[in-house]
Design a protein around this motif. Structure first.
Motif, PDB file in Angstrom:
ATOM      1  N   ILE A 113       2.056   7.663  -3.921  1.00  0.00           N
ATOM      2  CA  ILE A 113       1.201   6.469  -4.023  1.00  0.00           C
ATOM      3  C   ILE A 113       1.950   5.329  -4.706  1.00  0.00           C
ATOM      4  O   ILE A 113       1.859   4.172  -4.286  1.00  0.00           O
ATOM      5  N   SER A 114       2.712   5.657  -5.751  1.00  0.00           N
ATOM      6  CA  SER A 114       3.443   4.613  -6.472  1.00  0.00           C
ATOM      7  C   SER A 114       4.475   3.928  -5.576  1.00  0.00           C
ATOM      8  O   SER A 114       4.785   2.750  -5.762  1.00  0.00           O
ATOM      9  N   GLN A 117       2.443   1.664  -2.892  1.00  0.00           N
ATOM     10  CA  GLN A 117       1.871   0.447  -3.480  1.00  0.00           C
ATOM     11  C   GLN A 117       2.802  -0.753  -3.350  1.00  0.00           C
ATOM     12  O   GLN A 117       2.353  -1.895  -3.376  1.00  0.00           O
ATOM     13  N   ASN A 118       4.090  -0.491  -3.197  1.00  0.00           N
ATOM     14  CA  ASN A 118       5.065  -1.571  -3.159  1.00  0.00           C
ATOM     15  C   ASN A 118       5.074  -2.334  -1.839  1.00  0.00           C
ATOM     16  O   ASN A 118       5.491  -3.493  -1.813  1.00  0.00           O
ATOM     17  N   ARG A 121       0.169  -2.674   3.212  1.00  0.00           N
ATOM     18  CA  ARG A 121      -0.776  -3.782   3.303  1.00  0.00           C
ATOM     19  C   ARG A 121      -1.970  -3.381   4.169  1.00  0.00           C
ATOM     20  O   ARG A 121      -1.877  -2.433   4.972  1.00  0.00           O
ATOM     21  N   GLU A 141     -12.529  -0.004  -6.655  1.00  0.00           N
ATOM     22  CA  GLU A 141     -11.402   0.567  -7.406  1.00  0.00           C
ATOM     23  C   GLU A 141     -11.828   0.932  -8.821  1.00  0.00           C
ATOM     24  O   GLU A 141     -11.496   2.013  -9.326  1.00  0.00           O
ATOM     25  N   TYR A 194      -7.072   2.689   1.424  1.00  0.00           N
ATOM     26  CA  TYR A 194      -6.393   1.568   0.770  1.00  0.00           C
ATOM     27  C   TYR A 194      -6.877   1.406  -0.673  1.00  0.00           C
ATOM     28  O   TYR A 194      -6.076   1.184  -1.594  1.00  0.00           O
ATOM     29  N   ILE A 197      -5.392   4.093  -2.966  1.00  0.00           N
ATOM     30  CA  ILE A 197      -4.008   3.775  -3.340  1.00  0.00           C
ATOM     31  C   ILE A 197      -3.974   2.666  -4.381  1.00  0.00           C
ATOM     32  O   ILE A 197      -3.246   2.739  -5.372  1.00  0.00           O
ATOM     33  N   LYS A 198      -4.783   1.633  -4.188  1.00  0.00           N
ATOM     34  CA  LYS A 198      -4.803   0.515  -5.135  1.00  0.00           C
ATOM     35  C   LYS A 198      -5.382   0.935  -6.478  1.00  0.00           C
ATOM     36  O   LYS A 198      -4.897   0.515  -7.534  1.00  0.00           O
ATOM     37  N   SER A 200      -5.268   3.831  -7.883  1.00  0.00           N
ATOM     38  CA  SER A 200      -4.301   4.646  -8.616  1.00  0.00           C
ATOM     39  C   SER A 200      -3.265   3.784  -9.310  1.00  0.00           C
ATOM     40  O   SER A 200      -2.706   4.160 -10.335  1.00  0.00           O
ATOM     41  N   SER A 201      -2.995   2.609  -8.764  1.00  0.00           N
ATOM     42  CA  SER A 201      -1.959   1.748  -9.351  1.00  0.00           C
ATOM     43  C   SER A 201      -2.390   1.151 -10.674  1.00  0.00           C
ATOM     44  O   SER A 201      -1.565   0.732 -11.467  1.00  0.00           O
ATOM     45  N   HIS A 202      -3.704   1.102 -10.927  1.00  0.00           N
ATOM     46  CA  HIS A 202      -4.184   0.452 -12.144  1.00  0.00           C
ATOM     47  C   HIS A 202      -4.532   1.458 -13.236  1.00  0.00           C
ATOM     48  O   HIS A 202      -4.949   1.072 -14.316  1.00  0.00           O
TER      49      HIS A 202
END
Length: 377
Positions: A113-114, A117-118, A121, A141, A194, A197-198, A200-202
């Protein structure tokens, strides 16, 4: 709100009844069940069966118990929800991510996932423009991010339910205001993927997506994993599986572009790790300034700052700068700090006791001297 109805969960009412002397037999049965888990090695499937059988047995006992005479189905259900929450909170450390395999899968998903995230889209998942609502996505989220704040299966499930309801409302609003024809799961699942994934980034902590889903599946009362709840839960399980197996052919993206995106993400993470390590090793302006400010206060302070900060390189690190490789160093640093703190506390305690013993006679001398002088006169 309950995951299956609008009835509130009266957990504290359940605890109040358990404090009633008349519930002693129930309390003993609950405590005995919890203690029994310490007799065996962790086995998620076996532990799940034990819990499900115990809950069925306890439901019959509660229905026949004097404290619940004349109770409605809603009251019995609330009691069972309270029982599940109490037991699973006590057994959380034993039952959540209890196997090395689960931890490994969580880590693999988190790392993938990390990377995604890069460069991933919405258009890569064929999400229509009408459904690209940042405000709704952010709300969904945030609901999903709450999952690690709870220990009870029902409360974790509620986080998933709330997240999915936000997505569903987004789809319904788009259908009404934008004349978008709903495509069911074909619209719902890509948006959920989506958002997962987003979200998890936060997270400040690893999302542990796999372990959370497995925990709910094994330890939530089976009769509650039905209808709307089952649909949303199954969709998140599908989203997880999609992420695990995700390749270029899973997306609207050229294979070469996908590989380049993954490689670029890996390089970016590697560079970020190197930069973070360099910052940790370099005292930096703020740390040097701190040294200069305390330099005039003596050798002990100087030694603390010179030797101390170099040994604790994460003092000024941000959470986003940390990498998986930092965990071992952080753990060692934490143990070092705790050891030094407890040693210092013991030393100060012994010093204070020693001082009190030596100072007491000194404080008593003046009264004794004055009494002696009085007698001499």
């Amino acid at each position: 709100m309950d995951a299956n109805s609008s009835q509130p969960l009266t957990f504290y009412d359940f605890l109040d009844r358990m404090r009633n002397p008349a519930s002693l037999d129930l309390v003993r049965a609950i405590k005995s069940f919890i203690v029994s888990f310490s007799f065996y090695a962790a086995n998620p499937e076996n532990d799940s069966k034990k819990l499900q059988d115990f809950l069925v047995t306890m439901e019959d006992a509660i229905r026949d118990h004097p404290l619940w005479v004349g109770a409605t189905e809603e009251e019995i259900d609330s009691a069972m929800e309270g029982l599940e929450k109490y037991v699973m909170t006590k057994l959380f450390s034993r039952t959540f991510a209890s196997s090395p395999e689960d931890t490994k899968v969580d880590q693999e998903i988190s790392e993938k996932i990390s990377l995604l995230q890069n460069f991933l889209r919405p258009e890569h998942l064929d999400i229509p423009a009408v459904l690209r609502n940042e405000a709704s996505w952010l709300l969904a989220e945030k609901e999903l991010q709450k999952i690690n704040a709870f220990k009870a299966p029902r409360e974790k499930l509620l986080c998933i339910l709330n997240c999915c309801r936000v997505v569903n409302n987004l789809l319904l609003n788009a259908a009404m205001s934008e004349d978008h024809i709903l495509a069911g799961a074909d619209d719902f699942l890509p948006v959920l993927i989506y958002i997962t994934i987003k979200a998890s980034s936060h997270c400040a902590n690893p999302p542990q997506l796999h372990s959370n889903l497995k925990f709910i599946q094994l330890f939530r009362r089976q009769e509650k994993l039905v209808s709307e709840v089952a649909y949303y839960f199954t969709n998140l399980v599908s989203a997880k599986s999609f992420i695990v197996d995700l390749e270029a052919k899973s997306l609207s993206m050229d294979a070469v572009e996908f590989q380049e995106g993954m490689e670029a993400a890996r390089e970016a993470h590697k560079a970020a790790g190197v930069e973070a390590s360099a910052r940790q090793m370099d005292p930096g302006p703020s740390r040097k300034m701190l040294f200069r400010e305390t330099d005039s206060k003596g050798i002990l302070v100087n030694e603390l700052m010179v030797g101390g900060l170099s040994k604790y390189p994460f003092m000024e690190a941000e959470s986003g700068e940390l990498t998986v490789g930092d965990v071992e160093t952080l753990l060692a640093t934490y143990k070092d700090v705790v050891l030094k703190y407890t040693t210092l506390c013991r030393a100060l305690k012994r010093l204070s006791v020693s001082n009190s013993k030596t100072e007491s006679p000194v404080l008593l001398v003046p009264p004794q001297q004055s009494q002696g002088k009085g007698k001499g006169k």
